[in-house]
Design a protein around this motif. Structure first.
Motif, PDB file in Angstrom:
ATOM      1  N   VAL A  89       0.871  -1.178   0.000  1.00 28.24           N
ATOM      2  CA  VAL A  89       0.000   0.000   0.000  1.00 28.24           C
ATOM      3  C   VAL A  89       0.902   1.219   0.000  1.00 28.24           C
ATOM      4  O   VAL A  89       1.958   1.212   0.650  1.00 28.24           O
ATOM      5  N   ASP A  90       0.521   2.265  -0.736  1.00 26.36           N
ATOM      6  CA  ASP A  90       1.284   3.504  -0.615  1.00 26.36           C
ATOM      7  C   ASP A  90       0.442   4.553   0.097  1.00 26.36           C
ATOM      8  O   ASP A  90      -0.758   4.353   0.349  1.00 26.36           O
ATOM      9  N   THR A  91       1.065   5.662   0.456  1.00 31.85           N
ATOM     10  CA  THR A  91       0.409   6.636   1.312  1.00 31.85           C
ATOM     11  C   THR A  91      -0.616   7.504   0.605  1.00 31.85           C
ATOM     12  O   THR A  91      -1.213   8.384   1.229  1.00 31.85           O
ATOM     13  N   GLU A 112       5.984   5.317   0.729  1.00 27.60           N
ATOM     14  CA  GLU A 112       5.665   6.740   0.644  1.00 27.60           C
ATOM     15  C   GLU A 112       5.333   7.075  -0.817  1.00 27.60           C
ATOM     16  O   GLU A 112       6.162   6.860  -1.704  1.00 27.60           O
ATOM     17  N   ALA A 113       4.148   7.589  -1.039  1.00 26.21           N
ATOM     18  CA  ALA A 113       3.689   7.818  -2.409  1.00 26.21           C
ATOM     19  C   ALA A 113       4.544   8.850  -3.146  1.00 26.21           C
ATOM     20  O   ALA A 113       4.706   8.764  -4.366  1.00 26.21           O
ATOM     21  N   ASP A 114       5.096   9.812  -2.425  1.00 27.46           N
ATOM     22  CA  ASP A 114       5.910  10.835  -3.086  1.00 27.46           C
ATOM     23  C   ASP A 114       7.210  10.249  -3.634  1.00 27.46           C
ATOM     24  O   ASP A 114       7.699  10.673  -4.687  1.00 27.46           O
ATOM     25  N   ALA A 115       7.767   9.277  -2.928  1.00 27.29           N
ATOM     26  CA  ALA A 115       9.050   8.711  -3.326  1.00 27.29           C
ATOM     27  C   ALA A 115       8.914   7.400  -4.090  1.00 27.29           C
ATOM     28  O   ALA A 115       9.714   7.105  -4.982  1.00 27.29           O
ATOM     29  N   VAL A 135      -1.592   1.536  12.736  1.00 30.37           N
ATOM     30  CA  VAL A 135      -2.515   1.834  11.645  1.00 30.37           C
ATOM     31  C   VAL A 135      -2.245   3.251  11.150  1.00 30.37           C
ATOM     32  O   VAL A 135      -1.898   4.142  11.932  1.00 30.37           O
ATOM     33  N   ARG A 136      -2.380   3.436   9.848  1.00 23.00           N
ATOM     34  CA  ARG A 136      -2.174   4.750   9.240  1.00 23.00           C
ATOM     35  C   ARG A 136      -3.372   5.056   8.346  1.00 23.00           C
ATOM     36  O   ARG A 136      -3.732   4.259   7.484  1.00 23.00           O
ATOM     37  N   TRP A 137      -3.993   6.203   8.595  1.00 22.49           N
ATOM     38  CA  TRP A 137      -5.185   6.592   7.852  1.00 22.49           C
ATOM     39  C   TRP A 137      -4.819   7.524   6.700  1.00 22.49           C
ATOM     40  O   TRP A 137      -3.984   8.416   6.846  1.00 22.49           O
TER      41      TRP A 137
END
Length: 214
Positions: free
Chosen positions: A143-145, A181-184, A205-207
């Motif tokens: 999963v990415d951010t 990380e979606a940016d990287a 958990v990360r929302w």
């Protein structure tokens, strides 16, 4: 010069190729985890997911039975069942046919074909039964951010989630090193790929969308 439709097909093929390359790499890394590490991760993951306020308050949660190599959901299923939470589990039909059935305990689960996740033996409820779930816990390879989810490649959950109630949180489950990380390092994604609202790992958990958003 290729036509726009041909260019779009080429782009889609490149995305699918990138996805499959990444799947192979993640599956290999998962298979290298020791049994001890998997067990520890499963126990920690159960506490993380069960501790999500939306899960704690839910009357019904959709959860899958993990395949070999995936983060084990057995302890989570046990914990939710002990609470009295109703659990819906996916049932795979021919092709991409989607169905759900109620969890009736670990002894009821059966692997009906090689490579398929264990499924309950209770009556099938139809694809629309997912609308009863207050939270959906979904498998993933990464999963990415941005909320992009890399699945196993069949598109089963992308289609199944069409039956979830609007606003019901979808929480993907992976190991901590499978969150990018979606940016990287954005995951390869096609327009029809369904995003998730949060990711749960044994570490927490990360929302990506507010759990209170409708």
């Amino acid at each position: 010069m290729p036509s726009p439709s041909r260019a779009g097909e080429d782009d889609a093929e490149q995305v699918e190729h990138a996805k499959e390359t990444l799947r192979k790499s993640i599956r290999a890394a998962r298979s290298a985890r020791s049994e001890r590490r998997r067990h520890e991760a499963a126990e920690a993951l159960a506490q993380v997911v069960a501790g999500i306020p939306a899960v704690a308050a839910a009357g019904c949660v959709a959860v899958y039975a993990a395949r070999p190599g995936e983060p084990d959901t057995g302890p989570l299923l046990d914990l939710l069942a002990a609470r009295g939470t109703r659990i819906l589990m996916p049932v795979l039909g021919t092709g991409l046919q989607r169905d759900w059935a109620a969890y009736a305990g670990a002894d009821d689960l059966r692997q009906r074909a090689p490579g398929r996740p264990p499924e309950p033996g209770t009556p099938q409820l139809g694809p629309a039964a997912l609308a009863h779930a207050d939270v959906v816990v979904a498998p993933a390879l990464a999963v990415d951010t941005s909320g992009a989810r890399l699945g196993q490649g069949g598109g089963w959950y992308d289609r199944a989630l069409e039956h979830a109630r609007p606003g019901v949180p979808v929480v993907a489950v992976v190991y901590a090193d499978e969150v990018y990380e979606a940016d990287a390092r954005p995951l390869p994604r096609l327009p029809h790929d369904r995003t998730v609202d949060a990711v749960a790992t044994p570490s927490g958990v990360r929302w990506f969308r507010s759990p209170d958003a409708g």
